[in-house]
Write a protein that holds these residues in place. Structure first.
Motif, PDB file in Angstrom:
ATOM      1  N   ASP A   9     -22.640 -39.104  55.973  1.00 38.85           N
ATOM      2  CA  ASP A   9     -22.938 -40.294  55.181  1.00 38.85           C
ATOM      3  C   ASP A   9     -21.664 -40.617  54.413  1.00 38.85           C
ATOM      4  OD1 ASP A   9     -23.766 -42.183  53.296  1.00 38.85           O
ATOM      5  OD2 ASP A   9     -25.755 -41.307  53.108  1.00 38.85           O
ATOM      6  N   VAL A  10     -20.799 -41.438  55.016  1.00 38.38           N
ATOM      7  CA  VAL A  10     -19.448 -41.623  54.499  1.00 38.38           C
ATOM      8  C   VAL A  10     -19.449 -42.270  53.116  1.00 38.38           C
ATOM      9  CG1 VAL A  10     -17.179 -42.655  54.914  1.00 38.38           C
ATOM     10  CG2 VAL A  10     -18.510 -41.738  56.833  1.00 38.38           C
ATOM     11  N   LEU A  11     -20.276 -43.294  52.907  1.00 39.70           N
ATOM     12  CA  LEU A  11     -20.304 -43.937  51.598  1.00 39.70           C
ATOM     13  C   LEU A  11     -20.757 -42.947  50.527  1.00 39.70           C
ATOM     14  CD1 LEU A  11     -20.019 -46.377  49.756  1.00 39.70           C
ATOM     15  CD2 LEU A  11     -22.354 -47.060  50.417  1.00 39.70           C
ATOM     16  N   PHE A  12     -21.790 -42.191  50.807  1.00 37.17           N
ATOM     17  CA  PHE A  12     -22.262 -41.169  49.877  1.00 37.17           C
ATOM     18  C   PHE A  12     -21.134 -40.195  49.552  1.00 37.17           C
ATOM     19  CE2 PHE A  12     -24.018 -37.045  48.823  1.00 37.17           C
ATOM     20  CZ  PHE A  12     -25.053 -37.341  47.947  1.00 37.17           C
ATOM     21  N   TYR A  13     -20.429 -39.739  50.578  1.00 37.78           N
ATOM     22  CA  TYR A  13     -19.362 -38.756  50.383  1.00 37.78           C
ATOM     23  C   TYR A  13     -18.187 -39.359  49.624  1.00 37.78           C
ATOM     24  CZ  TYR A  13     -16.369 -34.748  51.575  1.00 37.78           C
ATOM     25  OH  TYR A  13     -15.555 -33.647  51.532  1.00 37.78           O
ATOM     26  N   GLN A  14     -17.860 -40.623  49.895  1.00 36.23           N
ATOM     27  CA  GLN A  14     -16.794 -41.283  49.135  1.00 36.23           C
ATOM     28  C   GLN A  14     -17.143 -41.349  47.649  1.00 36.23           C
ATOM     29  OE1 GLN A  14     -16.401 -45.052  51.166  1.00 36.23           O
ATOM     30  NE2 GLN A  14     -14.635 -44.358  52.349  1.00 36.23           N
ATOM     31  N   ARG A  15     -18.388 -41.667  47.344  1.00 38.36           N
ATOM     32  CA  ARG A  15     -18.822 -41.692  45.941  1.00 38.36           C
ATOM     33  C   ARG A  15     -18.664 -40.311  45.317  1.00 38.36           C
ATOM     34  NH1 ARG A  15     -24.340 -45.162  47.181  1.00 38.36           N
ATOM     35  NH2 ARG A  15     -23.506 -47.237  46.674  1.00 38.36           N
ATOM     36  N   PHE A  16     -19.098 -39.299  46.027  1.00 30.86           N
ATOM     37  CA  PHE A  16     -18.990 -37.905  45.596  1.00 30.86           C
ATOM     38  C   PHE A  16     -17.526 -37.557  45.302  1.00 30.86           C
ATOM     39  CE2 PHE A  16     -18.290 -33.465  46.682  1.00 30.86           C
ATOM     40  CZ  PHE A  16     -19.362 -32.780  46.141  1.00 30.86           C
ATOM     41  N   ASP A  28     -16.090 -48.086  50.706  1.00 23.71           N
ATOM     42  CA  ASP A  28     -16.422 -48.997  51.809  1.00 23.71           C
ATOM     43  C   ASP A  28     -17.232 -48.343  52.923  1.00 23.71           C
ATOM     44  OD1 ASP A  28     -14.511 -47.361  52.956  1.00 23.71           O
ATOM     45  OD2 ASP A  28     -13.056 -48.962  53.340  1.00 23.71           O
ATOM     46  N   GLY A  29     -17.490 -47.031  52.822  1.00 17.32           N
ATOM     47  CA  GLY A  29     -18.272 -46.359  53.858  1.00 17.32           C
ATOM     48  C   GLY A  29     -17.540 -46.166  55.166  1.00 17.32           C
ATOM     49  N   SER A  30     -16.232 -46.345  55.153  1.00 19.28           N
ATOM     50  CA  SER A  30     -15.435 -46.204  56.372  1.00 19.28           C
ATOM     51  C   SER A  30     -14.496 -45.009  56.246  1.00 19.28           C
ATOM     52  CB  SER A  30     -14.621 -47.483  56.612  1.00 19.28           C
ATOM     53  OG  SER A  30     -13.796 -47.352  57.747  1.00 19.28           O
ATOM     54  N   TRP A  31     -14.537 -44.119  57.236  1.00 17.43           N
ATOM     55  CA  TRP A  31     -13.695 -42.928  57.195  1.00 17.43           C
ATOM     56  C   TRP A  31     -12.298 -43.269  57.710  1.00 17.43           C
ATOM     57  CZ3 TRP A  31     -15.395 -37.985  55.608  1.00 17.43           C
ATOM     58  CH2 TRP A  31     -14.406 -36.992  55.671  1.00 17.43           C
ATOM     59  N   GLY A  32     -11.345 -43.313  56.791  1.00 10.85           N
ATOM     60  CA  GLY A  32      -9.957 -43.594  57.147  1.00 10.85           C
ATOM     61  C   GLY A  32      -9.036 -42.529  56.578  1.00 10.85           C
ATOM     62  N   VAL A  34      -7.343 -42.309  53.797  1.00 10.50           N
ATOM     63  CA  VAL A  34      -7.505 -41.972  52.385  1.00 10.50           C
ATOM     64  C   VAL A  34      -8.711 -41.052  52.191  1.00 10.50           C
ATOM     65  CG1 VAL A  34      -7.851 -42.882  50.053  1.00 10.50           C
ATOM     66  CG2 VAL A  34      -6.409 -44.134  51.676  1.00 10.50           C
ATOM     67  N   THR A  35      -9.807 -41.367  52.889  1.00  8.69           N
ATOM     68  CA  THR A  35     -10.985 -40.511  52.822  1.00  8.69           C
ATOM     69  C   THR A  35     -10.674 -39.138  53.399  1.00  8.69           C
ATOM     70  OG1 THR A  35     -12.394 -42.453  53.080  1.00  8.69           O
ATOM     71  CG2 THR A  35     -13.433 -40.309  53.434  1.00  8.69           C
ATOM     72  N   ASN A  36      -9.921 -39.115  54.484  1.00  2.57           N
ATOM     73  CA  ASN A  36      -9.559 -37.856  55.115  1.00  2.57           C
ATOM     74  C   ASN A  36      -8.726 -36.989  54.170  1.00  2.57           C
ATOM     75  OD1 ASN A  36      -9.831 -36.463  57.746  1.00  2.57           O
ATOM     76  ND2 ASN A  36      -7.595 -36.442  57.661  1.00  2.57           N
ATOM     77  N   ALA A  37      -7.775 -37.608  53.476  1.00  2.00           N
ATOM     78  CA  ALA A  37      -6.939 -36.872  52.534  1.00  2.00           C
ATOM     79  C   ALA A  37      -7.766 -36.367  51.347  1.00  2.00           C
ATOM     80  CB  ALA A  37      -5.798 -37.761  52.035  1.00  2.00           C
ATOM     81  N   ALA A  38      -8.718 -37.194  50.889  1.00  2.00           N
ATOM     82  CA  ALA A  38      -9.587 -36.787  49.781  1.00  2.00           C
ATOM     83  C   ALA A  38     -10.461 -35.614  50.186  1.00  2.00           C
ATOM     84  CB  ALA A  38     -10.445 -37.969  49.339  1.00  2.00           C
ATOM     85  N   ASP A  39     -10.976 -35.658  51.403  1.00  2.00           N
ATOM     86  CA  ASP A  39     -11.784 -34.563  51.929  1.00  2.00           C
ATOM     87  C   ASP A  39     -10.966 -33.278  51.977  1.00  2.00           C
ATOM     88  OD1 ASP A  39     -13.882 -33.177  53.513  1.00  2.00           O
ATOM     89  OD2 ASP A  39     -12.459 -33.439  55.170  1.00  2.00           O
ATOM     90  N   ALA A  40      -9.736 -33.365  52.459  1.00  2.00           N
ATOM     91  CA  ALA A  40      -8.870 -32.186  52.542  1.00  2.00           C
ATOM     92  C   ALA A  40      -8.598 -31.614  51.151  1.00  2.00           C
ATOM     93  CB  ALA A  40      -7.557 -32.541  53.234  1.00  2.00           C
ATOM     94  N   ALA A  41      -8.392 -32.484  50.167  1.00  2.00           N
ATOM     95  CA  ALA A  41      -8.138 -32.028  48.795  1.00  2.00           C
ATOM     96  C   ALA A  41      -9.373 -31.336  48.216  1.00  2.00           C
ATOM     97  CB  ALA A  41      -7.727 -33.209  47.922  1.00  2.00           C
ATOM     98  N   PHE A  42     -10.551 -31.881  48.525  1.00  2.00           N
ATOM     99  CA  PHE A  42     -11.792 -31.272  48.051  1.00  2.00           C
ATOM    100  C   PHE A  42     -11.989 -29.887  48.673  1.00  2.00           C
ATOM    101  CE2 PHE A  42     -16.363 -30.542  48.967  1.00  2.00           C
ATOM    102  CZ  PHE A  42     -16.786 -30.282  47.671  1.00  2.00           C
TER     103      PHE A  42
END
Length: 202
Positions: A9-16, A28-32, A34-42
């Protein structure tokens, strides 16, 4: 839920991620990238917490990584206290998406024969914001659901972890396996508003 389900749930995860300082772009609910880098940092932050506070059983680990970093630390301290007291306790549930919460809410309602497990719909539980976890108690490898044993656990951990709230202290719907990190507000609606706008709530 597992970490991999959290990512579905990309939008949910972006909010998180945004509410916890890892993502700084449009929700925006789209995995790009920036989201990938944020996930790696988390994930990197989660691994550093695990290194500092110690690894646990695989079931607990799969749920702890779905919590926000402050809750991960609290959950690891929580289990360390209980392990030190000779208790076999595992974290069986962590963060849930709104859809997962709605599915749980339907249990025990509208002819569903499964037992009722929650009064909270999606967006109405601290499980939806990475703040809460549910535990299981085991004796000789077997699960035990005795309320008095859950009360004994709370008596051990709450004096040492004042940042936690216990579902067994609730008035309307006692939830003995439930623990949660205190937030900036006791009102779940306030936390939801902050979460959905990617703002800090702990």
């Amino acid at each position: 839920m597992s970490y991999q389900l959290l990512k579905q749930d990309v939008l949910f995860y972006q909010r998180f991620l945004k509410a916890n300082g890892f993502y700084n772009d449009v929700l925006d609910g789209s995995w790009g990238p920036v989201t990938n880098a944020a996930d790696a940092a988390f994930v990197q932050k989660s691994e550093s917490i695990k290194t500092e506070f110690g690894a646990l059983d695989s079931k607990s680990e799969s749920n702890i990584i779905t919590l926000i970093p402050q809750a991960q630390i609290a959950a690891r301290k929580f289990l360390a206290i209980l392990t030190g007291a000779g208790k076999d306790v595992r974290i069986l549930s962590g963060t849930r998406t709104y859809a997962e919460q709605d599915a749980l809410y339907k249990q025990g309602r509208n002819g569903n024969k499964l037992p009722k497990v929650t009064n909270a719909k999606g967006g109405q539980s601290n499980h939806n914001f990475g703040l809460a976890w549910d535990i299981g108690l085991f004796e000789n490898g077997n699960y035990t659901g005795t309320d008095s044993k859950y009360q004994a656990v709370s008596a051990l951990v709450l004096p040492q972890l004042p940042e936690l709230e216990w579902g067994g202290n609730w008035i309307n719907f006692k939830d003995f396996p439930h623990y949660q990190l205190k937030s900036v507000s006791e009102m779940v609606a306030d936390i939801r508003n902050l979460f959905e706008n990617g703002k800090l709530y702990v």
